[in-house]
Write an enzyme that holds these catalytic residues in place. Sequence first.
Site, PDB file in Angstrom:
ATOM      1  CB  SER A 147      -0.937  -0.123   1.414  1.00  0.00           C
ATOM      2  OG  SER A 147      -2.361   0.646   0.846  1.00  0.00           O
ATOM      3  CG  HIS A 198      -5.923  -0.086  -2.117  1.00  0.00           C
ATOM      4  ND1 HIS A 198      -6.078  -1.449  -1.068  1.00  0.00           N
ATOM      5  CD2 HIS A 198      -5.052   0.240  -1.164  1.00  0.00           C
ATOM      6  CE1 HIS A 198      -5.361  -1.168  -0.011  1.00  0.00           C
ATOM      7  NE2 HIS A 198      -4.353  -0.393  -0.180  1.00  0.00           N
ATOM      8  CD  GLU A 222      -7.598  -3.697  -1.951  1.00  0.00           C
ATOM      9  OE1 GLU A 222      -8.133  -4.997  -1.200  1.00  0.00           O
ATOM     10  OE2 GLU A 222      -8.259  -2.755  -1.509  1.00  0.00           O
TER      11      GLU A 222
END
Lengths: 293, 293
Positions: free
Chosen positions: A136, A178, A205
């Site tokens: 992330s 994401h 993800e």
Amino acid sequence: MSEPAQQQKNGHLVIIGGHEDRKHDMEILSRFVELSGGKDANIVVITAASTVPDDMWSMYDDAFGNLGVERRSHLELSSRQEANSEEFVRQVAEADGIFMTGGDQKRLLALLGGTALDAEMHIALKTRGATIGGTSAGASAMSGHMLAQGRVELHPEKGSVSLAAGLGLLQRVVIDQHFSERQRLSRLLTVVAQNPYLQGIGIDEDTALVVERGVGIEVLGQGAVTIVDGRTMITNVADIKDRDTPELIDVRLHLLPAGSSYRLPTDATAPGKGLPLPLLDFLEHVTKRNPIQ
Amino acid sequence: MSEPAQQQKNGHLVIIGGHEDRKHDMEILSRFVELSGGKDANIVVITAASTVPDDMWSMYDDAFGNLGVERRSHLELSSRQEANSEEFVRQVAEADGIFMTGGDQKRLLALLGGTALDAEMHIALKTRGATIGGTSAGASAMSGHMLAQGRVELHPEKGSVSLAAGLGLLQRVVIDQHFSERQRLSRLLTVVAQNPYLQGIGIDEDTALVVERGVGIEVLGQGAVTIVDGRTMITNVADIKDRDTPELIDVRLHLLPAGSSYRLPTDATAPGKGLPLPLLDFLEHVTKRNPIQ
């Protein structure tokens, strides 16, 4: 007793799109551990992107513990002074694997960017052949140009994203995470439209782009990696107003599902076996053995 | 008194991504009326895609009425017999503008495909230079290969879409609508991955791709038109299992925001002024004066 001469280690990046499995088969984290040297590896977790570093550490403490890693530690960075301190730098200097958690990449760079710890991470990757993982925000922070802020709009929109300086572990790319889940293609197109110098990488993800410097790439996990290449693009982005949608002609898009892997040609005179030529340039950028600056 | 010789009319398609404004400035419907000949045009509304044809007609009756069109009528088709009847065919033969509403494109084709009415629509467009508009299902139905069914998944997925035979008013493309709003890019990529013969056209809501046969295209409204061109693509789609995500390398993507317009080169030896060359082939396909078959 002297060790046998070790094979030169190239250094790996494990660039994860967030929400990697930390409880079940842990395919991605398990590969991170393996690339770091296996259960005997010394793994350091940097939680500086997060405002809840203890929670983050607890999660990865469990995950790496369950993967059999005994030498795991939390590098809990709360100031730039610490990031310049001998103690923290030594922790990275002794690590085989360095993992950066999620949070906010701007926070991570504010604490880490340009410090002795940052420099030591480059040495770890480039000189010692260590593995650096990030998920992330920890993934976005890896490139030289980093997505700092960006609205997700239905269409690419001039002025809706801004870049900042990232860690520079790889260059000439910008990383978003994401990616499919948060419908970020139009944001990545905006970046590329305004910065055609960069190739856009969108990572889903529970999916990782694994880069072995000088060698090749691999996609692991559940989703795909999307690459947006605007180098031959024709666009009016320079001429339109802020918030307008640019015309984009001839953007090249690649979708690499989990299970894909590509290696640089080893013989410079012959294309790589199984390497689709439109990927060659991307592969050269992303695996490039950039020097320590 | 003989009419002055009329300028040859090329025929227009107004391909709308659904939810076009029908109450306020009605930019798209207003252009449809203008291209059909203005307030004096005879406009026929085909509601056969819908299971609530009266509601559909009432909506467009109001909209075209508010645009000052007096000669407007509902072609209410409930059987293939009607679509082969002289009365219905005459209604289309006398129309300057033919508008197909939303609903389900499979229903529209089941009632209309291959009938005398279908043939008369081709004559209207190709011989008389009439304007044919369609929104949502009415847009998808226009091409020769028509999206019949398709799941929207996070990623392109082998076997997740199926095509059927459409009206064939334009060829070698497939049209999807509500495109950005319903996040349909991965679906369109699936179509193109499995059918690289076709170029994918994704049209946003309240947005229209206007095609003038033999001349050029224009994008109207609030959104954009996305074009996906897989002709140079490299993919493993033939080798993977159903429901797997294909590798896609070098898909070309074009984004044409509202306000864009492109004309075919009038001099075959020189590229069109302002026409980006990667669009030339698309433009040739979409404006092609296909004969009546």
